[in-house]
Motif scaffolding. Structure first.
Motif, PDB file in Angstrom:
ATOM      1  N   THR A  87       0.802  -1.230   0.000  1.00 29.51           N
ATOM      2  CA  THR A  87       0.000   0.000   0.000  1.00 29.51           C
ATOM      3  C   THR A  87       0.833   1.276   0.000  1.00 29.51           C
ATOM      4  OG1 THR A  87      -0.090   0.025   2.417  1.00 29.51           O
ATOM      5  CG2 THR A  87      -1.890  -1.120   1.257  1.00 29.51           C
ATOM      6  N   TYR A 116      -4.805  -5.517  14.862  1.00 24.85           N
ATOM      7  CA  TYR A 116      -5.726  -4.445  14.467  1.00 24.85           C
ATOM      8  C   TYR A 116      -4.979  -3.130  14.295  1.00 24.85           C
ATOM      9  CZ  TYR A 116      -9.709  -1.267  14.476  1.00 24.85           C
ATOM     10  OH  TYR A 116     -10.619  -0.290  14.148  1.00 24.85           O
ATOM     11  N   SER A 119      -2.936  -3.405  11.148  1.00 24.28           N
ATOM     12  CA  SER A 119      -3.738  -3.381   9.916  1.00 24.28           C
ATOM     13  C   SER A 119      -4.259  -1.977   9.609  1.00 24.28           C
ATOM     14  CB  SER A 119      -4.882  -4.397   9.989  1.00 24.28           C
ATOM     15  OG  SER A 119      -5.856  -4.021  10.937  1.00 24.28           O
ATOM     16  N   LYS A 120      -4.580  -1.196  10.642  1.00 23.51           N
ATOM     17  CA  LYS A 120      -5.018   0.187  10.403  1.00 23.51           C
ATOM     18  C   LYS A 120      -3.895   0.998   9.763  1.00 23.51           C
ATOM     19  CE  LYS A 120      -6.354   1.171  14.579  1.00 23.51           C
ATOM     20  NZ  LYS A 120      -6.866   1.932  15.739  1.00 23.51           N
ATOM     21  N   LEU A 123      -2.976  -1.004   6.085  1.00 18.30           N
ATOM     22  CA  LEU A 123      -4.043  -1.163   5.096  1.00 18.30           C
ATOM     23  C   LEU A 123      -5.023   0.000   5.050  1.00 18.30           C
ATOM     24  CD1 LEU A 123      -4.765  -4.931   5.790  1.00 18.30           C
ATOM     25  CD2 LEU A 123      -3.313  -3.965   3.990  1.00 18.30           C
ATOM     26  N   LEU A 125      -8.102   2.308   5.477  1.00 17.88           N
ATOM     27  CA  LEU A 125      -9.527   2.154   5.754  1.00 17.88           C
ATOM     28  C   LEU A 125      -9.941   0.683   5.856  1.00 17.88           C
ATOM     29  CD1 LEU A 125     -12.232   3.557   6.223  1.00 17.88           C
ATOM     30  CD2 LEU A 125     -12.572   3.559   3.733  1.00 17.88           C
ATOM     31  N   THR A 126      -9.398  -0.156   4.995  1.00 10.32           N
ATOM     32  CA  THR A 126      -9.717  -1.588   5.056  1.00 10.32           C
ATOM     33  C   THR A 126      -9.321  -2.157   6.411  1.00 10.32           C
ATOM     34  OG1 THR A 126      -9.420  -1.843   2.678  1.00 10.32           O
ATOM     35  CG2 THR A 126      -9.273  -3.845   4.004  1.00 10.32           C
ATOM     36  N   GLY A 127      -8.128  -1.812   6.877  1.00 14.73           N
ATOM     37  CA  GLY A 127      -7.681  -2.280   8.183  1.00 14.73           C
ATOM     38  C   GLY A 127      -8.529  -1.734   9.312  1.00 14.73           C
ATOM     39  N   LEU A 129     -11.691  -0.876   9.160  1.00 11.11           N
ATOM     40  CA  LEU A 129     -13.024  -1.481   9.145  1.00 11.11           C
ATOM     41  C   LEU A 129     -13.011  -2.983   9.418  1.00 11.11           C
ATOM     42  CD1 LEU A 129     -14.556   0.377   6.065  1.00 11.11           C
ATOM     43  CD2 LEU A 129     -14.940   0.864   8.504  1.00 11.11           C
ATOM     44  N   LEU A 130     -11.969  -3.673   8.939  1.00  8.24           N
ATOM     45  CA  LEU A 130     -11.969  -5.142   9.002  1.00  8.24           C
ATOM     46  C   LEU A 130     -10.807  -5.739   9.795  1.00  8.24           C
ATOM     47  CD1 LEU A 130     -12.900  -5.860   5.282  1.00  8.24           C
ATOM     48  CD2 LEU A 130     -14.421  -5.879   7.275  1.00  8.24           C
ATOM     49  N   LEU A 136     -10.030 -10.830   7.702  1.00  6.97           N
ATOM     50  CA  LEU A 136      -8.875 -10.076   7.237  1.00  6.97           C
ATOM     51  C   LEU A 136      -7.574 -10.717   7.719  1.00  6.97           C
ATOM     52  CD1 LEU A 136      -7.908  -7.679   5.567  1.00  6.97           C
ATOM     53  CD2 LEU A 136      -7.803  -6.362   7.689  1.00  6.97           C
ATOM     54  N   LYS A 139      -6.860 -13.597   5.531  1.00  9.44           N
ATOM     55  CA  LYS A 139      -6.477 -13.146   4.188  1.00  9.44           C
ATOM     56  C   LYS A 139      -5.022 -12.670   4.186  1.00  9.44           C
ATOM     57  CE  LYS A 139      -7.715 -10.026   0.466  1.00  9.44           C
ATOM     58  NZ  LYS A 139      -8.602  -8.976  -0.020  1.00  9.44           N
TER      59      LYS A 139
END
Length: 161
Positions: A87, A116, A119-120, A123, A125-127, A129-130, A136, A139
């Protein structure tokens, strides 16, 4: 500093210096590694993982602290600063490590970090939210495993087999 602290200090100093062989030498041939992304790696796979991460982490920088010996191992804290390649986002991953040491080598290495939070950062926004979901996490694990398998399939002299 006792022998266990010296071994872990040697490991992280090699990591700071991007000395792949120096890091790999700290592990037993029966070593295992797990963290929230790379799970249940054997010695060959974990050696390849460090080589892959160092080679792909062009701007990676680490700092380590709190190296403490235990009766049969050690614990440490380390911070990894890098750009997440998928990213282009900057990450500060704060990690607590536990080591089991036998005969002067790491036999088991477990890293823990807040998936978490990671991932924020990595990633976006994806991190946000998910990142708390097993979907996630699974994945990301699958993608990391595939990336490591592809790395291992190429000839890499940095992998100490």
């Amino acid at each position: 500093m006792n022998a266990n602290q010296e071994l872990i200090t040697k490991f992280y100093t090699a990591f700071q210096n991007k000395d792949i062989a120096g890091m790999q030498d700290c592990y037993s041939d029966q070593a295992t590694f797990s963290d929230p992304v790379f799970t249940n790696l054997n010695a060959t796979a974990l050696r390849a993982m460090w080589a892959m991460l160092i080679q792909s982490g062009k701007d990676m920088r680490i700092e380590f602290s709190e190296v403490k010996a235990t009766e049969n191992g050690a614990t440490a804290h380390w911070d990894a600063y890098y750009t997440f390649s998928a990213t282009g986002r900057k990450v500060l991953n704060q990690i607590d490590a536990q080591f089991v040491i036998e005969n002067g080598k790491i036999i088991r290495h477990r890293d823990q970090f807040d998936f978490y939070k990671w991932s924020k950062q990595s990633l976006g926004l994806t991190g946000m939210l998910l990142g708390w979901t097993s979907f996630l996490r699974n994945k990301v694990r699958k993608q990391a495993s595939a990336k490591l398998a592809a790395y291992r399939s190429r000839k890499n002299p940095e992998i100490n087999l």
